[in-house]
Design a protein around this motif. Structure first.
Motif, mmCIF file in Angstrom:
data_model
loop_
_atom_site.group_PDB
_atom_site.id
_atom_site.type_symbol
_atom_site.label_atom_id
_atom_site.label_comp_id
_atom_site.label_asym_id
_atom_site.label_seq_id
_atom_site.Cartn_x
_atom_site.Cartn_y
_atom_site.Cartn_z
ATOM 1 N N ALA A 2 0.808 -1.214 0.000
ATOM 2 C CA ALA A 2 0.000 0.000 0.000
ATOM 3 C C ALA A 2 0.846 1.270 0.000
ATOM 4 N N LEU A 3 2.022 1.218 0.581
ATOM 5 C CA LEU A 3 2.868 2.397 0.704
ATOM 6 C C LEU A 3 4.150 2.234 -0.092
ATOM 7 N N GLY A 27 -6.725 1.159 -13.979
ATOM 8 C CA GLY A 27 -7.387 0.503 -12.861
ATOM 9 C C GLY A 27 -6.721 -0.781 -12.396
ATOM 10 N N GLU A 28 -5.729 -1.275 -13.123
ATOM 11 C CA GLU A 28 -5.036 -2.503 -12.734
ATOM 12 C C GLU A 28 -3.842 -2.155 -11.850
ATOM 13 N N LYS A 29 -3.758 -2.795 -10.689
ATOM 14 C CA LYS A 29 -2.700 -2.502 -9.729
ATOM 15 C C LYS A 29 -1.394 -3.198 -10.108
ATOM 16 N N HIS A 30 -0.306 -2.463 -9.938
ATOM 17 C CA HIS A 30 1.042 -2.973 -10.191
ATOM 18 C C HIS A 30 1.970 -2.452 -9.101
ATOM 19 N N ASP A 65 8.882 -7.966 -3.119
ATOM 20 C CA ASP A 65 7.690 -7.130 -3.283
ATOM 21 C C ASP A 65 6.969 -7.374 -4.613
ATOM 22 N N HIS A 66 7.436 -8.360 -5.380
ATOM 23 C CA HIS A 66 6.784 -8.759 -6.635
ATOM 24 C C HIS A 66 6.618 -7.595 -7.611
ATOM 25 N N CYS A 67 7.686 -6.831 -7.804
ATOM 26 C CA CYS A 67 7.633 -5.706 -8.746
ATOM 27 C C CYS A 67 7.410 -6.225 -10.159
ATOM 28 N N ASP A 68 6.482 -5.599 -10.857
ATOM 29 C CA ASP A 68 6.213 -5.998 -12.234
ATOM 30 C C ASP A 68 6.363 -4.823 -13.206
ATOM 31 N N VAL A 69 6.816 -3.677 -12.700
ATOM 32 C CA VAL A 69 7.100 -2.510 -13.536
ATOM 33 C C VAL A 69 8.465 -1.983 -13.133
ATOM 34 N N GLN A 84 3.045 3.857 -27.294
ATOM 35 C CA GLN A 84 1.837 4.529 -26.843
ATOM 36 C C GLN A 84 2.021 4.861 -25.358
ATOM 37 N N PRO A 85 1.886 6.131 -24.987
ATOM 38 C CA PRO A 85 2.073 6.513 -23.596
ATOM 39 C C PRO A 85 1.101 5.783 -22.667
ATOM 40 N N THR A 86 1.571 5.480 -21.479
ATOM 41 C CA THR A 86 0.756 4.853 -20.458
ATOM 42 C C THR A 86 0.709 5.781 -19.264
ATOM 43 N N SER A 87 -0.450 6.002 -18.689
ATOM 44 C CA SER A 87 -0.542 6.864 -17.528
ATOM 45 C C SER A 87 -0.575 6.017 -16.272
ATOM 46 N N PHE A 88 0.085 6.496 -15.251
ATOM 47 C CA PHE A 88 0.105 5.811 -13.955
ATOM 48 C C PHE A 88 -0.424 6.775 -12.919
ATOM 49 N N SER A 89 -1.071 6.257 -11.894
ATOM 50 C CA SER A 89 -1.482 7.076 -10.768
ATOM 51 C C SER A 89 -0.943 6.463 -9.494
ATOM 52 N N LEU A 90 -0.455 7.315 -8.623
ATOM 53 C CA LEU A 90 0.084 6.834 -7.334
ATOM 54 C C LEU A 90 -0.998 6.789 -6.306
#
Length: 90
Positions: A2-3, A27-30, A65-69, A84-90
Motif C-alpha cells: 500500500a505504501l 485501474g489494474e494494480k502494479h 515485493d513482486h515488482c512488475d514494472v 503509446q504513452p501509459t498513464s500511472f497514478s500513485l
C-alpha cells in the motif's frame, strides 16, 4: 503493497536511494521499482563493492515485493521504446 518503500542503495553516491511503490494502469494494480543510481565511482574500488551490495539488496526487495514494472531514471538506458504513452497514478 500500500505504501512506497525507500531503500538506501549507496554506491553511485553515498546518499543514493531507490524506490518501490504501487501504481495503477487503467485501474489494474502494479508494483513499480526504480533504482537510484546505476553507475558507481569507477576509480573507487570500495565504492564499486558498495554498489554491488546495493544492487543485490535492491534486487532482493524487488523480488520480495513482486515488482512488475521497472522504471529507469535516465532514458538513455531504456531497453524498449513505448509507442503509446501509459498513464500511472500513485
Amino acid at each position: 503493497m500500500a505504501l512506497a518503500k525507500v531503500i538506501t542503495t549507496p554506491g553511485h553516491t553515498a546518499g543514493c536511494m531507490s524506490f518501490i511503490f504501487p501504481v495503477q494502469d487503467n485501474g489494474e494494480k502494479h508494483t513499480a521499482c526504480i533504482f537510484g543510481g546505476a553507475t558507481p565511482s569507477w576509480s573507487d574500488e570500495a565504492g564499486k563493492e558498495i554498489q554491488k551490495r546495493s544492487v543485490i539488496k535492491f534486487m532482493k526487495a524487488v523480488k520480495d515485493d513482486h515488482c512488475d514494472v521497472a522504471l529507469v531514471n535516465h532514458t538513455a538506458f531504456q531497453v524498449h521504446s513505448i509507442s503509446q504513452p501509459t498513464s500511472f497514478s500513485l
